[in-house]
Design an enzyme around this catalytic site. Structure first.
Site, PDB file in Angstrom:
ATOM      1  N   HIS A 141       0.785  -1.158   0.030  1.00  0.00           N
ATOM      2  CA  HIS A 141       0.026   0.020   0.061  1.00  0.00           C
ATOM      3  C   HIS A 141       0.831   1.487   0.218  1.00  0.00           C
ATOM      4  O   HIS A 141       1.975   1.332   0.753  1.00  0.00           O
ATOM      5  CB  HIS A 141      -0.991   0.089   1.077  1.00  0.00           C
ATOM      6  CG  HIS A 141      -0.162  -0.201   2.556  1.00  0.00           C
ATOM      7  ND1 HIS A 141       0.120   1.469   3.257  1.00  0.00           N
ATOM      8  CD2 HIS A 141       0.190  -0.918   3.208  1.00  0.00           C
ATOM      9  CE1 HIS A 141       0.878   0.913   3.963  1.00  0.00           C
ATOM     10  NE2 HIS A 141       0.851  -0.316   4.250  1.00  0.00           N
ATOM     11  N   HIS A 150      11.466  -0.934 -13.240  1.00  0.00           N
ATOM     12  CA  HIS A 150      11.283  -2.489 -13.603  1.00  0.00           C
ATOM     13  C   HIS A 150      11.540  -3.335 -12.217  1.00  0.00           C
ATOM     14  O   HIS A 150      12.336  -3.275 -11.616  1.00  0.00           O
ATOM     15  CB  HIS A 150      12.400  -2.763 -14.325  1.00  0.00           C
ATOM     16  CG  HIS A 150      12.267  -4.118 -14.831  1.00  0.00           C
ATOM     17  ND1 HIS A 150      12.871  -4.738 -16.085  1.00  0.00           N
ATOM     18  CD2 HIS A 150      11.709  -5.356 -14.657  1.00  0.00           C
ATOM     19  CE1 HIS A 150      12.622  -5.888 -16.205  1.00  0.00           C
ATOM     20  NE2 HIS A 150      11.794  -6.177 -15.500  1.00  0.00           N
TER      21      HIS A 150
END
Ligand code: T4K
Length: 597
Positions: A141, A150
């Protein structure tokens, strides 16, 4: 529903493209119709039954069918740059999410991203553009993920991590809550990152224990940023730091703040100088203390802080166009925009190039307007023999991390006006004098003693830094000036610029590629100029929402779409300049290559 045609950029089926092709072939929303790829051997061939429609080198000139795009390339720099080039020619670059991925309704994912099988993007996460979130990644979160990041398979993050642009996190790595991974960082597979990692560093292993980590800064020559601070030797700060430590006075305008103010007064031949923690607060305060009302004339082609200072004071910024050559405020347009509501001019010595101070002084006097200069870039700029700092009612210099002289964060305000300075002294001390009885709505405008000591030491190098930057600028001008479609900010005769920025303007038609395409190509080669100042203020949402969308700013519009600040710093090596120039030359389409070296 009709499936939408989709072109995959990158045809390496044993890499990211294979994974993406598998996903879109099973998704009724998409019909893959072909590839683009940079490898010459693939041109005109078919890959897994689909045609290779052309080379990524020619994206701008290829006649491609109406389709959306997805860049399926693992390398961050290449993916980010191709994403950018496609968007700059108006192509839609879509985000693809595997049906088994779980993405919270309260998460935001940008354009051109890939979210693989079994990945989880939890509530409050904000993901940028062209990001790869591979199989089984857990992005907890409130994560913040920058562009072209990436995350390799199995990466797991705790809550509230920040992963800045173009960082790579290797397979199975764990990033603990609240950690920030800086821009361009490489995290080796299986690492546990327990503390924040500064930009452009490689970390591997258990990154908390020095003993166990391998940490290497990539050499400067690998990545050329728009700027790097030139800092005095660390040891040179120590005597001052020891003294601050021994005295116990770390703030509240003590010895080093006073010394710094005196040094600036002498260097710039100004009556008064005041330290501030940053130029933004100094700008906000000076507009308040001047007791302005109504409208303030400002260029739109500037950094946000200039316009914000007016808005914080509930003044209305009226945007003025710039001169197409000097890129500083256009005095003719300025005069046209004066009304009976105008109370001040806030002009900017853009990139270190001084404004037309004579004309501005005369306009201000004629119309009874206050005149303030945002001199954030201009510490050390000269108008003839006279230093910037002694013009107008006040001038404000920034010492933030990207400036010619920096102390981390800091600023200086100069003025001849003793009464104004007295009010500013109260204002930067919350509005109070020694009796704590506030007479004005001030703020905390204090620079710490440590910052003042760093600034004092760094100031010793000011002349050397400016000379070095002027050399860099000259070299850029010699190398790139003759190329059709390129021009630089012009310096009026007799002025000296600090070259805080090296502004190049790209005329797409004459040069052969536009600014954004050039930027993408430079990024592919590890060169990171900046689009200072695009968007200009009048096109920022904040100003548009307030219906401050300036009109009649044709030069600002054009310059903002053409400008690119090239890498420049005081210790820049000639090889680095040549590398930028070569990359710019080679970014032109082949047909346009003329015999210019
Ligand atoms: N008026 C004008 C006309 C201004 O341009 C500014 C600030 C102000 C007022 C307000 O002054 P302050 O309140 O800040 O004193 C940068 C600067 O943060 C900002 O101060 C500056 N203007 C603006 C033009 O540029 P960014 O967000 O573009 O910087 P950033 O972090 O992307 O840095 C650019 C490159 O510089 C990086 O790629 C790496 C390098 N860098 C940067 C910093 C901060 C370093 O190597 N070391 C560093 O410490 O805003």
């Amino acid at each position: 529903m009709q499936p939408r045609p989709l072109i995959l950029v990158g045809a390496g089926l044993n890499g990211q493209a294979g994974v993406v092709l598998d996903l879109v072939r099973h998704d009724p929303c998409w019909e893959p119709i072909g590839f683009l790829d940079g490898r010459p051997d693939l041109a005109g061939t078919r890959v897994d039954g689909l045609p290779v429609l052309g080379s990524t080198d020619d994206i701008e000139s290829l006649e491609l069918p109406d389709a959306d795009f997805h860049v399926s390339i693992g390398d961050n720099a290449a993916r980010g740059a191709l994403f950018h080039r496609l968007e700059s020619i108006g192509r839609e670059v879509v985000t693809l999410i595997h049906p088994t991925a779980i993405v919270s309704e309260r998460a935001t994912i940008g354009r051109g991203c890939y979210v693989g099988p079994g990945a989880i993007v939890n509530a409050g996460a904000i993901v940028g553009n062209a990001v790869l979130i591979n199989s089984g990644v857990i992005l907890e979160h409130d994560a913040r993920v920058g562009d072209a990041v990436h995350l390799a398979p199995g990466t797991a993050t705790g809550g509230r991590v920040t992963i800045e642009q173009q960082a790579f996190v290797g397979i199975g790595s764990v990033v603990l809550p609240d950690v920030t991974i800086g821009e361009g960082v490489f995290v080796g597979a299986g690492s546990t990152v327990v503390r924040s990692v500064e930009p452009n560093v490689t970390v591997m292993g258990y990154a908390a224990r020095k003993r166990n980590i391998y940490e290497a800064r990539r050499p400067d020559v690998d990545r050329l940023q728009v700027t790097r601070p030139s800092l005095p030797d660390h040891a040179s700060f120590e005597p001052a730091f020891d003294q601050i430590h021994a005295s116990g006075m770390v703030s509240n305008f003590a010895h080093y703040n006073r010394e710094l103010e005196r040094e600036i007064e002498l260097r710039l031949s100004v009556d008064h100088a005041l330290t501030f923690p940053n130029a933004t607060s100094a700008l906000m305060l000076v507009l308040r203390v001047l007791g302005l009302s109504g409208e303030v004339l400002v260029p739109s082609f500037t950094f946000a802080a200039t316009g914000h200072a007016a808005l914080w004071n509930e003044l209305t910024p009226i945007f003025v166009d710039i001169d197409p050559h000097t890129l500083t405020i256009d005095c003719d347009d300025l005069e046209r925009k004066i009304t009976d509501r105008t109370s001040a001019i806030l002009a900017v010595h853009t990139f270190g190039n001084p404004c037309d101070t004579t004309r501005l002084a005369s306009i201000a006097a004629r119309h009874d307007l206050r005149l303030v200069y945002d001199a954030a870039h201009a510490l050390g700029s000269l108008v003839g023999e006279r230093a910037v700092g002694s013009f107008g009612d006040a001038e404000i210099f920034s010492l933030s991390g990207t400036k010619v002289v920096t102390c981390g964060e800091g600023a200086l305000l100069t003025s001849r006006d003793e009464a104004l300075i007295a009010e500013l002294r109260r204002g930067r001390n919350y509005g109070a004098g020694a009796d704590y009885d506030c007479t004005l709505l001030g703020l905390n405008g204090k620079m710490s003693e440590y910052h003042a000591a760093i600034a004092l030491e760094s100031l010793r190098s000011l002349e050397r830094f400016i000379a070095a930057r002027n050399e860099v600028a000259l070299r850029y001008r010699e190398r790139l000036g003759p190329i059709p479609g390129l021009r630089f900010q012009e310096l009026p005769e007799g002025h000296r610029s600090t070259y805080k920025d090296m502004a190049l303007l790209i005329d797409a038609e004459a040069f052969g590629v536009d600014r954004d395409t050039l930027l993408g190509r430079l990024n592919e080669r590890g060169i990171y100029p900046k689009r200072y100042f695009d968007p200009p203020l009048h096109r920022m949402r904040l100003y548009r929402e307030r219906e401050l969308a300036g009109e009649g700013l044709p030069v600002t519009e054009r310059v903002a779409s053409q400008v690119l600040s090239l890498p420049i710093y005081s210790h820049m090596e000639p090889e680095a300049i040549e590398r930028v120039c070569d990359a710019i030359r080679e970014a032109r389409p082949t047909a346009n290559l003329v015999a210019v070296r």
